[in-house]
Design a protein around this motif. Structure first.
Motif, PDB file in Angstrom:
ATOM      1  N   HIS A  76     -19.745   3.234  27.678  1.00  0.00           N
ATOM      2  CA  HIS A  76     -18.156   3.833  27.290  1.00  0.00           C
ATOM      3  C   HIS A  76     -17.625   4.829  28.311  1.00  0.00           C
ATOM      4  O   HIS A  76     -18.347   5.561  28.847  1.00  0.00           O
ATOM      5  CB  HIS A  76     -18.609   4.912  25.987  1.00  0.00           C
ATOM      6  CG  HIS A  76     -17.311   5.688  25.590  1.00  0.00           C
ATOM      7  ND1 HIS A  76     -16.392   5.195  25.185  1.00  0.00           N
ATOM      8  CD2 HIS A  76     -17.420   7.206  25.747  1.00  0.00           C
ATOM      9  CE1 HIS A  76     -15.391   6.208  24.907  1.00  0.00           C
ATOM     10  NE2 HIS A  76     -15.893   7.481  25.303  1.00  0.00           N
ATOM     11  N   ASP A  77     -16.405   4.463  28.148  1.00  0.00           N
ATOM     12  CA  ASP A  77     -15.500   5.242  29.465  1.00  0.00           C
ATOM     13  C   ASP A  77     -14.919   6.345  28.637  1.00  0.00           C
ATOM     14  O   ASP A  77     -14.158   6.238  27.684  1.00  0.00           O
ATOM     15  CB  ASP A  77     -14.495   4.311  29.870  1.00  0.00           C
ATOM     16  CG  ASP A  77     -13.383   5.029  30.874  1.00  0.00           C
ATOM     17  OD1 ASP A  77     -13.754   6.092  31.098  1.00  0.00           O
ATOM     18  OD2 ASP A  77     -12.760   4.230  31.501  1.00  0.00           O
ATOM     19  N   VAL A 109     -11.261   6.594  27.880  1.00  0.00           N
ATOM     20  CA  VAL A 109     -10.689   5.722  26.728  1.00  0.00           C
ATOM     21  C   VAL A 109     -10.784   6.203  25.535  1.00  0.00           C
ATOM     22  O   VAL A 109     -11.550   6.908  25.063  1.00  0.00           O
ATOM     23  CB  VAL A 109     -11.652   4.245  26.621  1.00  0.00           C
ATOM     24  CG1 VAL A 109     -11.006   3.176  25.653  1.00  0.00           C
ATOM     25  CG2 VAL A 109     -11.137   3.540  27.919  1.00  0.00           C
ATOM     26  N   SER A 110      -9.493   6.034  24.860  1.00  0.00           N
ATOM     27  CA  SER A 110      -9.420   6.782  23.358  1.00  0.00           C
ATOM     28  C   SER A 110      -9.426   5.618  22.212  1.00  0.00           C
ATOM     29  O   SER A 110      -9.459   5.858  21.043  1.00  0.00           O
ATOM     30  CB  SER A 110      -8.137   7.778  23.484  1.00  0.00           C
ATOM     31  OG  SER A 110      -7.014   6.859  23.398  1.00  0.00           O
ATOM     32  N   ASN A 111      -9.363   4.412  22.683  1.00  0.00           N
ATOM     33  CA  ASN A 111      -9.228   3.445  21.543  1.00  0.00           C
ATOM     34  C   ASN A 111     -10.636   2.740  21.610  1.00  0.00           C
ATOM     35  O   ASN A 111     -10.711   1.737  22.334  1.00  0.00           O
ATOM     36  CB  ASN A 111      -8.028   2.340  22.043  1.00  0.00           C
ATOM     37  CG  ASN A 111      -7.942   1.426  20.743  1.00  0.00           C
ATOM     38  OD1 ASN A 111      -8.853   1.036  19.884  1.00  0.00           O
ATOM     39  ND2 ASN A 111      -6.524   1.132  20.191  1.00  0.00           N
ATOM     40  N   TYR A 112     -11.397   3.269  20.840  1.00  0.00           N
ATOM     41  CA  TYR A 112     -12.964   3.076  21.000  1.00  0.00           C
ATOM     42  C   TYR A 112     -13.004   1.662  20.614  1.00  0.00           C
ATOM     43  O   TYR A 112     -14.081   1.198  21.298  1.00  0.00           O
ATOM     44  CB  TYR A 112     -13.707   4.202  20.025  1.00  0.00           C
ATOM     45  CG  TYR A 112     -13.483   5.496  20.428  1.00  0.00           C
ATOM     46  CD1 TYR A 112     -14.017   6.008  21.640  1.00  0.00           C
ATOM     47  CD2 TYR A 112     -12.771   6.469  19.568  1.00  0.00           C
ATOM     48  CE1 TYR A 112     -13.858   7.446  21.858  1.00  0.00           C
ATOM     49  CE2 TYR A 112     -12.551   7.580  20.132  1.00  0.00           C
ATOM     50  CZ  TYR A 112     -13.225   8.136  21.243  1.00  0.00           C
ATOM     51  OH  TYR A 112     -12.761   9.450  21.428  1.00  0.00           O
ATOM     52  N   ARG A 151     -20.874   6.405  20.313  1.00  0.00           N
ATOM     53  CA  ARG A 151     -20.037   5.643  21.244  1.00  0.00           C
ATOM     54  C   ARG A 151     -20.732   4.927  22.425  1.00  0.00           C
ATOM     55  O   ARG A 151     -21.735   5.426  22.786  1.00  0.00           O
ATOM     56  CB  ARG A 151     -19.006   6.381  21.826  1.00  0.00           C
ATOM     57  CG  ARG A 151     -18.001   7.316  21.165  1.00  0.00           C
ATOM     58  CD  ARG A 151     -17.255   8.503  21.879  1.00  0.00           C
ATOM     59  NE  ARG A 151     -16.716   9.270  20.766  1.00  0.00           N
ATOM     60  CZ  ARG A 151     -16.496  10.665  21.292  1.00  0.00           C
ATOM     61  NH1 ARG A 151     -16.643  11.040  22.136  1.00  0.00           N
ATOM     62  NH2 ARG A 151     -15.669  11.282  20.305  1.00  0.00           N
ATOM     63  N   GLY A 152     -20.353   3.554  22.437  1.00  0.00           N
ATOM     64  CA  GLY A 152     -21.187   2.728  23.304  1.00  0.00           C
ATOM     65  C   GLY A 152     -22.172   1.906  22.583  1.00  0.00           C
ATOM     66  O   GLY A 152     -22.947   1.134  23.242  1.00  0.00           O
TER      67      GLY A 152
END
Length: 167
Positions: A35-36, A39-42, A143-144
């Motif tokens: 996960h970056d 970035v906000s659009n998961y 996330r990720g």
């Protein structure tokens, strides 16, 4: 026993979502990606990282209608239609839940909210476009990590139902 395939180090130990699937005997595959934090659009990030059609990757959104929390699950390529979610739940209107409330009630952080293994179970509705796929991807609880499973299995373990929710 549930079929698990962990891809990458970030799949790591189980989450409440994987625990719920394992306890229910639901087969799934865990897919991890890096996960970056910029970035906000998961959801679109997950689709790109996993090289999966964005219509097959679903995001979990929480809304409030008639004073109760609702879970709406729609493709990351589309938006949740709050009026359709309200209608599916037998309410006149719905509004997005405050992110802090969503995190408190689910036990997950925004961007990693899974429809599975939530701290407080809420009525759950899955966009009917999911029926077109043999398997779909939903957040694995952080996330990720996304979980791949059959839409019918997702509905069975969440007690959810299909409804036209996306626009």
């Amino acid at each position: 026993m549930a079929k698990k395939k962990r891809t990458g180090a970030q799949a790591g130990p189980g989450t409440p979502a994987t625990v719920a699937l394992t306890a229910a005997g639901i087969p799934y595959t865990a897919h991890a990606y890096v996960h970056d934090p910029q970035v906000s659009n998961y959801g679109l990030e997950a689709a790109a990282a996993l090289d999966v059609d964005p219509d097959r990757v679903f995001k979990t959104l929480l809304a409030v209608a008639n004073g109760r929390l609702l879970v709406g699950i729609v493709p990351v390529s589309r938006m949740l239609d709050l009026g359709s979610l309200a209608a599916a739940a037998g309410a006149k209107r719905a509004s997005m839940a405050d992110p802090a409330l969503a995190e408190r009630k689910t036990g997950y952080v925004v961007g990693g909210i899974s429809p599975l293994g939530q701290r407080t179970a809420s009525p759950t509705f899955l966009d009917d476009s999911a029926a077109a796929w043999a398997t779909i991807f939903v957040s694995g609880g952080r996330r990720g990590v996304d979980l791949e499973l059959a839409p019918d299995d997702l509905l069975r373990v969440t007690g959810g139902r299909l409804a036209p929710l996306a626009r």
